[in-house]
Scaffold this motif. Structure first.
Motif, PDB file in Angstrom:
ATOM      1  N   HIS A 172     -16.766 -31.879  19.810  1.00 47.12           N
ATOM      2  CA  HIS A 172     -17.393 -32.811  18.720  1.00 47.12           C
ATOM      3  C   HIS A 172     -16.715 -33.879  18.062  1.00 47.12           C
ATOM      4  N   ALA A 175     -14.952 -32.474  15.070  1.00 48.37           N
ATOM      5  CA  ALA A 175     -14.242 -30.970  15.393  1.00 48.37           C
ATOM      6  C   ALA A 175     -12.599 -30.974  14.968  1.00 48.37           C
ATOM      7  N   ALA A 251     -15.892 -25.144  17.126  1.00 47.97           N
ATOM      8  CA  ALA A 251     -14.870 -24.992  15.832  1.00 47.97           C
ATOM      9  C   ALA A 251     -15.509 -24.864  14.823  1.00 47.97           C
TER      10      ALA A 251
END
Length: 293
Positions: A172, A175, A251
């Motif tokens: 992401h 993250a 994460a």
């Protein structure tokens, strides 16, 4: 109704063969033993002993009474032994219920510690809730302050306070951030779960996002919820209680503003009716929680 002590005196006289010998064994006086036997004969309406040259011997009725007394005293001793085993936690059973995130690490570790301490006591992890404490079907139920627990007949013992993190796919865009601003997740798809492992008090989340979260998936299964996040299908919230069980391709990041904390409590029966095994499990849980980070 016959008294246990009278039965004990009856058996002792039969085994010793005289009132005086029975009195010595029972730390009584000989007249006191005679009175016990006389009272017992009066209650049952028949003579239990007859005089012989060197003491007493059972009558035919006395022989029957002595056999029954031995059986009754033996059963009582067995009951005391079995109940003592429960009280001393040499045997027994304790049933625990908990929510999914607590079952990822915290509860299994508590069960392991309990089993090491009390190997004779069976432990069950059951699918139930705090209401089953009242019916006796559950001994210890882990709940949170998000639950509305009616404390009538249920004691709540605080265990720990946990935080919540935003769970993002490892790839992401956010993250890599140390802290994730919730406003940056306004357009994300969110993954909802079952209570209490859900998005929690949505009012606070809605305010931070600037609107209600767009929930694209609802998944009650802990593994499935993580799989959706890891596959990039959305983001969710995971409590630190379950942080060690999170997949490596997810994460976990603190949010800004911080997500609400959650208190974890143990619901148990009131102290006066709490079983020894439930008390012991509660001690294990509170000890484990004290060292929880």
């Amino acid at each position: 109704m016959l008294e246990t002590w009278s039965l004990r005196v009856l058996v002792e006289v039969a085994e010793r063969g005289s009132f005086s010998a029975a009195a010595d064994a029972l730390t009584m006086t000989q007249p006191a033993v005679s009175r016990q036997i006389a009272a017992l004969e009066h209650k049952v309406g028949v003579a239990l002993f007859r005089r012989v040259p060197r003491g007493v011997a059972p009558t035919a009725a006395g022989a029957i009474a002595i056999d029954e007394a031995r059986a009754i005293l033996g059963r009582l001793a067995g009951m005391e032994s079995r109940l003592g085993a429960f009280a001393e936690l040499r045997t027994g059973h304790v049933r625990v219920s908990a929510f999914p995130s607590a079952n990822t690490e915290f509860v299994p570790e508590a069960i392991r510690r309990f089993s090491d301490l009390y190997p004779g006591v069976d432990v069950s992890l059951v699918v139930a809730g705090w209401r089953q404490i009242r019916s006796g079907d559950v001994d210890v139920a882990l709940v949170t302050n998000w639950d509305r627990v009616d404390d009538d007949g249920v004691d709540l013992v605080p265990l720990l306070e946990e935080e919540h993190r935003v769970a993002l796919p490892a790839a992401h865009r956010l993250a890599g951030r140390t802290t994730v601003p919730l406003r940056d997740l306004r357009g994300e798809t969110w993954i909802e779960g079952s209570h209490p492992d859900c998005l929690g008090p949505l009012e606070g989340l809605e305010k931070a996002l600037g609107g209600p979260p767009r929930i694209g998936f609802t998944c009650d299964d802990w593994t499935g919820k993580q799989a959706l996040v890891a596959a990039g299908m959305g983001v969710t919230i995971i409590s630190t209680l379950a942080a060690s069980a999170v997949r490596p391709d997810i994460a976990l990041r603190p949010a800004a503003p911080a997500l609400p904390r959650r208190r974890v409590l143990a619901a148990v029966a009131p102290r006066d009716v709490r079983t020894p095994a439930a008390r012991a499990m509660l001690t294990v849980l509170t000890t484990l929680a004290a060292g929880y980070r």
